[in-house]
Enzyme design. Structure first.
Site, PDB file in Angstrom:
ATOM      1  CG  ASP A   1      35.070  -1.480  17.849  1.00  0.00           C
ATOM      2  OD1 ASP A   1      35.306  -2.746  17.758  1.00  0.00           O
ATOM      3  OD2 ASP A   1      36.068  -0.593  17.333  1.00  0.00           O
TER       4      ASP A   1
ATOM      5  CD  GLU B   1      34.634  -0.494  13.723  1.00  0.00           C
ATOM      6  OE1 GLU B   1      33.387  -1.005  14.384  1.00  0.00           O
ATOM      7  OE2 GLU B   1      35.316   0.595  14.165  1.00  0.00           O
TER       8      GLU B   1
ATOM      9  CG  ASP C   1      33.542   2.888  19.457  1.00  0.00           C
ATOM     10  OD1 ASP C   1      32.777   2.260  18.307  1.00  0.00           O
ATOM     11  OD2 ASP C   1      34.525   3.084  19.552  1.00  0.00           O
TER      12      ASP C   1
ATOM     13  CG  ASP D   1      34.505   6.101  15.524  1.00  0.00           C
ATOM     14  OD1 ASP D   1      33.892   7.046  15.182  1.00  0.00           O
ATOM     15  OD2 ASP D   1      35.653   6.325  15.453  1.00  0.00           O
TER      16      ASP D   1
END
Ligand code: 0RA
Length: 665
Positions: A528, A450, A530, A532
C-alpha cells in the site's frame, strides 16, 4: 609515497620509458593511447572513469578532491572546500602549497599546464607512482580536464595568483599572473562536458556521503561541501562541514549510532610495516550482523581482499587462543567457526599500500599478498594486548561468540527441518504462490504482495504467463532484530526463499546464495502507498539486504508504484502518483471544477483487478523503481536505523521518505 609533486619529477623518467618501449618494438595499441594524450580520454571516457552516468559524473569531483587530500596527507593542507555552483559546475579549493607554476624544463611549459594536460596515472608508464588517496581509477586531474567543456585552474603561491583556463582539456592561454595573493592553495573549477555525460546534475547526497567518508578516513582535515543551486539567498545554501578528530573511531560511532554497544569503548589498532600503514577500529554490538568495511588508499574495497583476510585470521586466532588459554570454552559441545567471531561486529579497516593491485569484478579487491601478513601481525599483537589488559570486555566478547555459535547450531537444526519438509511436499513451492507458466527466469516476475486480499486482486489482474504472485501476511519478521535462527522459522521468509528457488544460506555462510536456480529475474515488492505499506516494504528490503544482497546487486529487486489518486470526470479517468500531478490534471480537465470526482487510494485493496493491472503491473504503463545500493555504508546506516530499537528516527525517516526515496540511495 608518490604524490603529484613526485610525479612531476618522475615525468621525465616516464617519457624515457615510453621511448624505450617504442624502440623495443613493443608499441601496442595501449601504449599509443597513452601517447595520444587527452584525446584518448574523450574517445573512451568509460575506460578512465568507469562510466558516463551518475557514477562517472561524481567521480570527476573525487578525482580533483583526491589531489587535495594527497596534499593534506603530506601535511601541507588542512581545509578543502567543494562547491556545487548554480550551473552544476564544481569548484574545489584547498589551502595547500599550490600546484607549481614554474617552467617544466623537459616540456618547456608551465608545470601547472603539464599537470592539467598530460595523462599520467593508470597506464604502464606510471610504475612506482601511486596516489595514496586515489580515485578508483586514479586517473588524475588531466582526465577531469579532458572531460570538461571548461576548466579553470587558479594557483595561489609565492605571493601571487596564477591562472590558466582550458576548453575540453586544451589550454586557452599560457599560465599568467593576475595579481597578488596573501594565501597559498589551489582552486579548480570545472564544468563537465554535457556531450559526454548522460547526466549533468550533481546529487548533493552522493557527494556528501563520499566527503563524510573522506573526513573520517583522514582525520584532521576540514571538508566543506556547499550547494549553491536552488536558493537565491546565500544564507540558505545547503552546506555541511565534515571534520573528524578521531578518524575511524568517530566513523565507527557514526555507523553504529543505532546499535546497542556490547562493550563501552571501541578497540583502536594502528601500526605500520614495510611502508604499509594499517588503521583499524572495531566494536561488538548486540545485533547479529557482521559489518566490515575495508579501505585501501581511501578506496572502499567492496570485494575485500588480502587486508581483510589478514584481519579475519588474526581476529579468529587471537580470540580463540585467549578463550582457550582462559579455559572459557571447556563446556562448549560444538565447534566455533570464523563467522561466530564476527557476529555483531562492526569494524573499519584502512590500509595505505604503495602499489595496490586491484582485482575482482569491480576492481575493488586488494590482491597484494604481502598485506595479509602485515595486517595479521599488527592485529594479533594489539588485540592480544587489549584482551589481557581488559579482561571484563574480553569476557563479554567471548560470551557473545559462544552465543553466536549456539544460535548457529540451533539455526542449522531449524533449516534441516525445513528442507526435509520441503522434500516431502512435492513441488516444494509454497501453497500460497500463484506461479506463472513461463519457465525462463529472465522473463519471469515475482510480485510480493502485502496481504491476502490485495494478493487475490493481483492474481486476477496479472498476466499469468510471466507474472507470479506471492501474498505475504502482514509484517514479516524484522531480521535486523531477530536471532538468526528465527529467520529460518518465519513462514513468510521460508515462502520467499522457496518461491525464488534459492536455497536458504547456511548459518555458516549466509551470504553464499545459490542464484543458479533463481526462478525470477524481477522481484517486485508491492505494498500500500501509506506509512504501513512503506514499513512493510522496508522490512522486506531489509531482509533482502541482509540475506540476499546479491539479488539487489544484480538489479533484480524492484518496488511497484501504485497510484495515489483516481480522478474521474464523466467517462474519462486519470490516475496520478502525486499531489502536484492531481492538481495539474484537475486544472486541465475542469474549467469550473464541477463534475470532477477524486478518489484517494488508501490501499491496493481499493483497486479492482483491471485497475491494478493498468496502473501498476502492466509493463507498458507501470513504473518500477529498481533498488540499488549506491553506497553500502549509507545503506547499512539507514537499515540499522530503520529497523533498530530507536523508534524516533525511524518514524521521521519514513515520513520524510514515504516514497522510499532514500532506500535506493
Ligand atoms: C606538486 C608540487 C607541489 C604541490 C602540488 C603538486 C599540489 C597539487 C595539488 C592539486 C590540488 N591541490 C594541490 N596542491 C598542491 C608543491 C611543491 C613545493 O611547493 O615544493
Amino acid at each position: 609515497m608518490h604524490t603529484l609533486s613526485e610525479r612531476l619529477t618522475n615525468y621525465k623518467t616516464m617519457i624515457e620509458e615510453e621511448k624505450k618501449i617504442i624502440s623495443n618494438n613493443e608499441y601496442t595499441a595501449d601504449n599509443i593511447q597513452v601517447l595520444e594524450g587527452l584525446e584518448a580520454v574523450r574517445k573512451r571516457p568509460a575506460m578512465y572513469i568507469g562510466d558516463v552516468n551518475t557514477r562517472g559524473l561524481h567521480h570527476l569531483v573525487y578525482e580533483v578532491v583526491d589531489n587535495s587530500i594527497d596534499e593534506a596527507m603530506g601535511g601541507h593542507c588542512d581545509r578543502i572546500e567543494i562547491t556545487i555552483l548554480k550551473d552544476n559546475s564544481i569548484s574545489v579549493l584547498d589551502n595547500g602549497r599550490g600546484i607549481p607554476t614554474s617552467l617544466h624544463k623537459k616540456e618547456n611549459r608551465s608545470a601547472l599546464e603539464v599537470v592539467m594536460t598530460v595523462l599520467h596515472a593508470g597506464g604502464k608508464f606510471d610504475k612506482g607512482s601511486y596516489k595514496v588517496s586515489g580515485g578508483l581509477h586514479g586517473v588524475g586531474v588531466s582526465c577531469v580536464n579532458a572531460l570538461s567543456s571548461h576548466l579553470k585552474a587558479q594557483v595561489y603561491r609565492e605571493g601571487k595568483e596564477f591562472v590558466q583556463e582550458y576548453s575540453f582539456g586544451n589550454p586557452l592561454y599560457e599560465v599568467k599572473t593576475i595579481g597578488e595573493s596573501a594565501i597559498t592553495g589551489t582552486r579548480i573549477t570545472f564544468k563537465p562536458d554535457g556531450t559526454i555525460f548522460s547526466i549533468t546534475e550533481y546529487d548533493y547526497e552522493i557527494l556528501a556521503g563520499r566527503m563524510r567518508e573522506l573526513a573520517y578516513l583522514n582525520r584532521g582535515i576540514t571538508i566543506i561541501l556547499t550547494d549553491e543551486r536552488g536558493e537565491i539567498d546565500p544564507e540558505k545554501y545547503r552546506r555541511d562541514v565534515f571534520y573528524s578528530q578521531n578518524g575511524l573511531i568517530d566513523f565507527l560511532s557514526y555507523l553504529d549510532e543505532n546499535r546497542e554497544k556490547l562493550t563501552p569503548d571501541p578497540i583502536a589498532i594502528s601500526g605500520e610495516r614495510n611502508e604499509v600503514p594499517v588503521e583499524i577500529a572495531l566494536q561488538y554490538n548486540t545485533s547479529f550482523t557482521e559489518n566490515l568495511h575495508s579501505y585501501v588508499n581511501n578506496i572502499n574495497t567492496h570485494e575485500g581482499g588480502t587486508h581483510l583476510t589478514g584481519f579475519r585470521r588474526a581476529l579468529t586466532r587471537t580470540l580463540k587462543k585467549y578463550a582457550d588459554d582462559n579455559k572459557m570454552l571447556e563446556k562448549l559441545k560444538f565447534e566455533i567457526n570464523g563467522d561466530d567471531f564476527r557476529e555483531g561486529l562492526t569494524a573499519i579497516i584502512s590500509v595505505k599500500v604503495p602499489e595496490p593491485q586491484f582485482e575482482g569484478q569491480t576492481k575493488t579487491k586488494l590482491g597484494n599478498s604481502e598485506v595479509m601478513g602485515i595486517v595479521d601481525q599488527i592485529v594479533s599483537e594489539h588485540l592480544a594486548n587489549y584482551l589481557e589488559e581488559n579482561p571484563k570486555a574480553a569476557k563479554i566478547i567471548v560470551d557473545k561468540v559462544i552465543l553466536a555459535a549456539t544460535a548457529r547450531h540451533a539455526a542449522r537444526k531449524a533449516r534441516e527441518l525445513v528442507q526435509r519438509k520441503n522434500v516431502l511436499s512435492g513441488s516444494g513451492l509454497p501453497g500460497k504462490l500463484a506461479d506463472c507458466s513461463d519457465r525462463n527466469p529472465e522473463r519471469c516476475e515475482l510480485y510480493l504482495v502485502e496481504g491476502d486480499s490485495a494478493g487475490g486482486t493481483a492474481k486476477q489482474g496479472r498476466d499469468r504467463s510471466f507474472q507470479a504472485i506471492l501474498p505475504l501476511r502482514g509484517k514479516i519478521l524484522n531480521v535486523e532484530k531477530a536471532m538468526p535462527h528465527k529467520v529460518f522459522d518465519s513462514e513468510e521468509i521460508k515462502n520467499i526463499f522457496t518461491a525464488l528457488g534459492v536455497t536458504m544460506g547456511t548459518a555458516e555462510d549466509s551470504k553464499a546464495l545459490n542464484l543458479e536456480k533463481l526462478r525470477y529475474h524481477k522481484v517486485v515488492i508491492m505494498t500500500d502507498a501509506d506509512i504501513d505499506g512503506s514499513h512493510i516494504a522496508t522490512l522486506i528490503l531489509t531482509f533482502f539486504f541482509r540475506h540476499m544482497k546479491e539479488l539487489i546487486e544484480r538489479g533484480y529487486v524492484y518496488i511497484a508504484t501504485p497510484p495515489l489518486y483516481l480522478i474521474k470526470k464523466g467517462k474519462a479517468a486519470h490516475y496520478c502518483w502525486s499531489d502536484e500531478e492531481r492538481d495539474a490534471i484537475v486544472r486541465n480537465i475542469s474549467n469550473d471544477g464541477t463534475g470532477v470526482h477524486i478518489q484517494r487510494y488508501k490501499g491496493l485493496g481499493e483497486m479492482n483487478a483491471e485497475q491494478l493491472w493498468d496502473t501498476t503491473m502492466d509493463p507498458k504503463n507501470r513504473t518500477l523503481r529498481q533498488v540499488t545500493i549506491e553506497n553500502g555504508l549509507e545503506a547499512d546506516h539507514v537499515f540499522s536505523m530503520l529497523m533498530g530499537d530507536e523508534v524516533g528516527p525511524r518514524r521521521e525517516f519514513i515520513e520524510a521518505n514515504a516514497k522510499y526515496a532514500n532506500i535506493d540511495a
